[in-house]
Design a protein around this motif. Structure first.
Motif, PDB file in Angstrom:
ATOM      1  N   LYS A  36       0.857  -1.177   0.000  1.00 52.61           N
ATOM      2  CA  LYS A  36       0.000   0.000   0.000  1.00 52.61           C
ATOM      3  C   LYS A  36       0.898   1.232   0.000  1.00 52.61           C
ATOM      4  N   ASP A  37       0.882   1.968  -1.096  1.00 54.99           N
ATOM      5  CA  ASP A  37       1.764   3.132  -1.240  1.00 54.99           C
ATOM      6  C   ASP A  37       3.208   2.695  -1.049  1.00 54.99           C
ATOM      7  N   TYR A 119      -1.635   0.469   9.025  1.00 55.34           N
ATOM      8  CA  TYR A 119      -1.387   1.566   8.087  1.00 55.34           C
ATOM      9  C   TYR A 119      -2.699   2.243   7.725  1.00 55.34           C
ATOM     10  N   GLN A 121      -4.140   4.514   5.230  1.00 59.18           N
ATOM     11  CA  GLN A 121      -3.824   5.018   3.899  1.00 59.18           C
ATOM     12  C   GLN A 121      -4.389   6.415   3.676  1.00 59.18           C
ATOM     13  N   LYS A 124      -1.974   8.667   5.725  1.00 58.64           N
ATOM     14  CA  LYS A 124      -0.569   8.347   5.438  1.00 58.64           C
ATOM     15  C   LYS A 124       0.227   8.209   6.743  1.00 58.64           C
TER      16      LYS A 124
END
Length: 630
Positions: A36-37, A119, A121, A124
């Motif tokens: 993810k990212d 996390y 998202q 962030k």
């Protein structure tokens, strides 16, 4: 129970097989991976709650992703409290929904053992967190902008090969464990119990938050009467045990010694679960507690197994047992813990234990004198008197003798330095031999913490109990049981470390814990309700480890090979001549302590040669061997 691993700003998916192999013993049932990212999350699963595919990880929910290791025992209660709904009954799903509702304030609500990485998202942000006691491990690696975390030190080393920290290794030799955040590596630290780490994944900014402070539980003194406290303890412990039984879709067993801690847990569990599987250790040459344990098993009609441990295979297993820890580890009770976990795994996947009771209720003999005297702030006269007596008394050699108890009492009364005194009262390895160190141990953190605790407005007994909770329980005893059980994919659950128990017991009056010469007085009293009378006044024994015999017999050759090979690290940390003199008994020291120091150094060398990719049985190039020194 599971294994977790992850990275920030690193692309290491091509090493996924190595990561999964390193975590496999923690989660043999399933494995999962997501990106993810700029965050990578890895997970291996030991399926215990919600065995359906809905319980698989990494788990996602409304822009949140998590890899979770542990169990939240009250998660269904929290779903009801906050009116949360999901088709899956997974506690991992509950965490995601709670975070969505409360953020990291949710941690204060949790009764469980956990380490996780979550996390967000949307914001962030990456969060890493651990439970109140630190039951489940979590290590972080940081070098420049590279960041990673793992349940396993061995896996972090395998992937990143961090540089060794010799001052940390010296501190290990001195204390017998790595203290709190410390590890053998410069770029690796352990996230502490009751803390979480918040990372902005775009800027890299980090913030460590202490969300639980055990000292506040001690400062919150209870005024309740003894009978009310006894009733409250009974109710809270029953709740803790029941939660740990109910939070499993697999059979739950119980370790059962001849002591009151595991006895009470087993009794309460058996009242909720007929034909409970119970396991007792019978060690060859040690005091046999199996007869006392059998009385509890008979009373509650448990499905009982006596595990006979002979240590016949110890010389073949010892390296494997120690290597599991990922760092030098010298608590020899890890050995029977390993064998009993191996035996229990043949029958169950989840097992209850009595961990934490001694450190909360005052179960060790050394707590008794602190109930009546402040050794941490004793006057100069008493210290001089103790030093004088020690100079004329013979060394104590029998660990369980009354003379040894008095001798050790004089020793820690004689020290002016708080760390020397505390270490003498607990691990007692290199205290008094500080002049043997070539590399100065990095002891700053423990000095500061002990000094801070000593300044709190607490009784001497509660200071010592708090010190033990923050030091030997977190850094030694809990890792010992976690590694021993997870080496066999067995989950250990500890009712005495439940949220309600941890928050309740510290504030009780001192005489509820130590009464005259009786240790953990209120717990023994509770035991009268559940246990045969013969168990109530039994002294604390734990695993009676024949370490002296091992060092001089079963393990003598392998220890000698490790200590006197060409490729050792300890001569850069301590005087090699000191170890040689210990080996041939030229140092005035008790036999028990001699064995502890030699095993301490041996564990260091097993770790060191393992990270240098030696074979299981090293082909040493010897310039001198153990036999040449005899």
């Amino acid at each position: 129970m599971c294994g977790i691993f992850g990275t920030l700003n690193l692309e290491i998916a091509n090493q996924a097989s190595e990561i999964f192999n390193g975590l496999a013993h923690r989660g043999p049932d399933e494995k999962g991976f997501t990106i993810k990212d700029n965050v990578e999350l890895y997970h291996t699963r030991l399926a215990i709650q919600d065995l359906s595919p809905a319980g698989q990880q990494p788990m996602h929910h409304h822009g949140l992703s998590i890899v979770f290791n542990g169990e939240i025992y009250n998660h269904l209660e929290l779903r009801e409290k906050y009116q949360l709904y999901a088709e899956s009954n997974s506690d991992t799903k509950t965490l995601l929904m709670l975070f969505e509702r409360l953020g990291m304030k949710m941690l204060e609500e949790l009764d469980g053992m956990f380490s996780f990485a979550l996390y967000d998202q949307r914001q962030k942000q990456l969060f890493l967190a651990r439970d109140r006691a630190g039951k489940k491990p979590l290590y972080t690696y940081q070098k420049d902008k590279d960041f990673a975390f793992s349940s396993e030190l061995n896996t972090l080393y395998q992937i990143f090969k961090p540089e060794i920290d010799e001052s940390s290794l010296s501190a290990y030799l001195y204390l017998g464990y790595h203290y709190r955040k410390a590890t053998p590596y410069k770029a690796v630290t352990e996230l502490e119990n009751g803390h979480y780490l918040k990372i902005d994944t775009q800027t890299g900014k980090k913030e460590i938050v202490k969300w639980f402070d055990m000292s506040t539980c001690y400062l919150n003194r209870s005024k309740m009467s003894y009978q009310v406290a006894l009733h409250e303890l009974d109710q809270k412990l029953q709740t803790a045990v029941k939660r740990r039984l109910d939070s499993s879709d697999l059979d739950v067993g119980s370790f059962l010694s001849g002591g009151i801690d595991s006895g009470i847990v087993t009794a309460m569990a058996a009242m909720h679960k007929p034909s409970l599987r119970t396991f007792t250790v019978k060690i060859e040459g040690a005091y046999d507690e199996s007869l006392l344990a059998q009385k509890v098993a008979d009373r509650y009609k448990t499905n009982h197994t006596v595990v006979d441990i002979s240590f016949d295979d110890l010389k073949d297993d010892i390296e494997k047992i120690l290597i599991n820890y990922g760092e030098p580890f010298c608590d020899s009770s890890a050995i029977p813990s390993y064998y009993v976990a191996k035996a229990a795994k043949k029958h169950v996947t989840v097992v209850l234990n009595g961990d934490g009771a001694d450190e909360l209720f005052g179960g060790y003999r050394r707590y008794v004198p602190y109930k009546y005297h402040d050794f941490f702030n004793a006057g100069g006269f008493s210290k001089i008197a103790a030093q004088t007596l020690l100079s004329i008394l013979p060394v104590a050699n029998e660990k369980k003798s009354k003379y040894n108890y008095i001798y050790r009492l004089l020793k820690f009364a004689s020290y002016k330095d708080i760390l020397h005194q505390y270490s003498s009262a607990s691990s007692d390895i290199f205290v008094g031999f500080e002049n043997q160190f070539l590399q100065k141990p990095n002891l700053t953190a423990i000095y500061e913490d002990l000094g801070r605790i000593n300044q709190l407005h607490l009784s001497p007994l509660n200071k010592l109990l708090l010190m033990d909770f923050q030091t030997i329980l977190f850094s030694g005893l809990l890792p010992k049981m976690d590694i021993a059980t997870m080496a066999h994919s067995l989950e250990g659950r500890s009712p005495f470390l439940a949220k309600e128990i941890i928050e309740f017991v510290p504030g009780l009056r001192d005489d509820f814990k130590i009464n005259c010469l009786s240790t953990k007085f209120i717990l023994r009293d509770l035991g009268r309700k559940y246990l045969p009378a013969e168990l109530i006044d039994q002294p604390k024994r734990g695993f009676e480890i024949p370490l002296k015999n091992w060092v001089d017999n079963q393990l003598k050759n392998i220890i000698g090979d490790y200590l006197f090979s060409n490729n050792t690290i300890y001569p850069s940390l301590i005087q090699k001549k000191f170890v040689e003199d210990l080996w041939v008994r030229k140092v005035k020291i008790s036999e028990e302590r001699r064995a502890k120091i030699l095993f301490d150094v041996f564990a260091l060398e097993v770790w060191y040669k393992n990270i240098n990719n030696t074979n299981k049985k090293p082909a040493f190039s010897r310039t001198e061997t153990a036999s040449t020194l005899v």
